[in-house]
Design a protein around this motif. Sequence first.
Motif, PDB file in Angstrom:
ATOM      1  N   ASN A   1      39.512  28.229  33.867  1.00 55.51           N
ATOM      2  CA  ASN A   1      38.821  29.611  34.464  1.00 55.51           C
ATOM      3  C   ASN A   1      39.723  30.948  34.251  1.00 55.51           C
ATOM      4  OD1 ASN A   1      36.855  28.517  35.516  1.00 55.51           O
ATOM      5  ND2 ASN A   1      37.746  28.138  37.466  1.00 55.51           N
ATOM      6  N   LEU A   2      40.917  30.784  33.823  1.00 56.32           N
ATOM      7  CA  LEU A   2      41.774  31.964  33.087  1.00 56.32           C
ATOM      8  C   LEU A   2      41.531  32.214  31.809  1.00 56.32           C
ATOM      9  CD1 LEU A   2      44.021  34.123  33.809  1.00 56.32           C
ATOM     10  CD2 LEU A   2      45.440  32.826  32.992  1.00 56.32           C
ATOM     11  N   TYR A   3      41.541  31.259  31.000  1.00 52.90           N
ATOM     12  CA  TYR A   3      41.352  31.406  29.438  1.00 52.90           C
ATOM     13  C   TYR A   3      40.003  31.445  28.892  1.00 52.90           C
ATOM     14  CZ  TYR A   3      46.306  31.060  29.567  1.00 52.90           C
ATOM     15  OH  TYR A   3      47.796  31.457  29.775  1.00 52.90           O
ATOM     16  N   GLU A   4      39.118  30.562  29.478  1.00 55.77           N
ATOM     17  CA  GLU A   4      37.569  30.586  28.757  1.00 55.77           C
ATOM     18  C   GLU A   4      36.986  32.187  28.964  1.00 55.77           C
ATOM     19  OE1 GLU A   4      35.289  27.533  30.939  1.00 55.77           O
ATOM     20  OE2 GLU A   4      36.052  26.136  29.701  1.00 55.77           O
ATOM     21  N   PRO A   5      37.227  32.839  30.066  1.00 55.08           N
ATOM     22  CA  PRO A   5      36.675  34.141  29.942  1.00 55.08           C
ATOM     23  C   PRO A   5      37.320  35.085  28.768  1.00 55.08           C
ATOM     24  CG  PRO A   5      37.376  33.666  32.319  1.00 55.08           C
ATOM     25  CD  PRO A   5      37.777  32.556  31.294  1.00 55.08           C
ATOM     26  N   ILE A   6      38.591  34.733  28.362  1.00 55.00           N
ATOM     27  CA  ILE A   6      39.188  35.427  27.473  1.00 55.00           C
ATOM     28  C   ILE A   6      38.576  34.978  25.949  1.00 55.00           C
ATOM     29  CG2 ILE A   6      41.580  35.653  26.107  1.00 55.00           C
ATOM     30  CD1 ILE A   6      42.964  35.218  28.889  1.00 55.00           C
TER      31      ILE A   6
ATOM     32  N   TRP B   1      31.474  35.188  35.418  1.00 56.42           N
ATOM     33  CA  TRP B   1      32.343  34.410  36.312  1.00 56.42           C
ATOM     34  C   TRP B   1      32.385  35.251  37.591  1.00 56.42           C
ATOM     35  CZ3 TRP B   1      33.243  34.154  31.226  1.00 56.42           C
ATOM     36  CH2 TRP B   1      33.443  32.744  30.516  1.00 56.42           C
TER      37      TRP B   1
ATOM     38  N   THR C   1      38.071  36.950  38.859  1.00 59.56           N
ATOM     39  CA  THR C   1      38.490  36.407  37.244  1.00 59.56           C
ATOM     40  C   THR C   1      38.524  37.164  36.176  1.00 59.56           C
ATOM     41  OG1 THR C   1      37.234  34.293  37.926  1.00 59.56           O
ATOM     42  CG2 THR C   1      37.344  34.689  35.502  1.00 59.56           C
TER      43      THR C   1
ATOM     44  N   SER D   1      41.952  37.561  34.167  1.00 57.76           N
ATOM     45  CA  SER D   1      41.826  37.204  32.688  1.00 57.76           C
ATOM     46  C   SER D   1      42.117  38.375  31.857  1.00 57.76           C
ATOM     47  CB  SER D   1      40.443  36.893  32.360  1.00 57.76           C
ATOM     48  OG  SER D   1      40.350  35.481  32.909  1.00 57.76           O
TER      49      SER D   1
ATOM     50  N   ALA E   1      45.738  38.979  32.113  1.00 60.57           N
ATOM     51  CA  ALA E   1      46.389  38.025  30.943  1.00 60.57           C
ATOM     52  C   ALA E   1      46.399  38.487  29.520  1.00 60.57           C
ATOM     53  CB  ALA E   1      45.682  36.593  31.375  1.00 60.57           C
ATOM     54  N   MET E   2      44.980  39.033  29.224  1.00 59.66           N
ATOM     55  CA  MET E   2      44.958  39.408  27.892  1.00 59.66           C
ATOM     56  C   MET E   2      45.852  40.414  27.224  1.00 59.66           C
ATOM     57  SD  MET E   2      40.833  39.759  27.958  1.00 59.66           S
ATOM     58  CE  MET E   2      40.655  40.220  26.135  1.00 59.66           C
TER      59      MET E   2
END
Length: 324
Positions: A26-31, A98, A102, A106, A109-110
């Motif tokens: 759920n952190l990386y899929e949106p990226i 999402w 999120t 996300s 994180a990007m």
Amino acid sequence: MLPINEYQERFLAYLQSQKKDKKPKNLYEPIDYILQLGGKRMRPVLTLMSAEVFDVDYKKALPAALAVEVFHNFSLVHDDIMDDAPLRRGKITVHEKWNINTGILSGDAMLILAYQNFEKYQPKIFGKLAKLFSKTALEVCEGQQYDVDFETRDDVTIPEYLKMIEYKTAVLVAAAMKMGAIVAETSKENAKLIYNFGLNLGLAFQLQDDYLDAFGDPETFGKQVGGDIIENKKTYLYLKAIEFSSEEQRERLMHFFSIQPDDNLDKINSVKEIFNATGASEATQKAILDFTLKAFKTLKKMNISKDKKAILKAFGENLMSRNV
């Protein structure tokens, strides 16, 4: 040097090669989702092109180009949250697909992932890239805040508006080009000149975007025509119309920019008439040309071959010849 579409294809291949199955999903899929949504990839292409302008293989600039693209998309994720936008490039936005939390996480994180791309360079180049990136990222945030502030102000000036679009849009175009120059380890003067080339081209591009938003062809522009008018955005067109208008025209324009009718067609057409009647449309087109020519002037000073100058000029001309 390669054709633009070749740079796009090779950048996309690199983007795909860097994709990893990481957790939590759920952190990386949106990226992954936002990075796959498409777009012209103009900024990373400029980084690759700039490296080759200064006689270094574009492959060396791929990590820097990816940093630019990841940062650009990070800013879009957060912009969409701020604007409560349902769609991005015709697809559902991250925070809608999402949720807002999120989208925020996300996006954060990007920004970190963007920085990590610079770790693939030697310390000297890493330091220069990171310094430019930090400066640019902060300016983009400042530009976004100016944009938000302007929504509730009736006294925005032309210089303030130009500063806002410089920070919000043009500095990232300029930085993308300078990153290619840094990777190529060209002279400080060349790096400065290509930054200025990108900055002025970015300003021209954003002013043209303002113009096309009102007067573009829906089939070729790719966005809803009249969107800025519907949202009461105080664009260059609006500010020039206020500057040039009669008292009656000014009152009508300010009235239209204070209402949100159910059917916006009359509002859009009436505002466009005022833009034309006041000379705001013509003034905006002149500003677009002025910034484009300013960008081309820097090419003459650059210490590169004539054919490289011609390629950069052709790129600028192609960028500024979007259909209206």
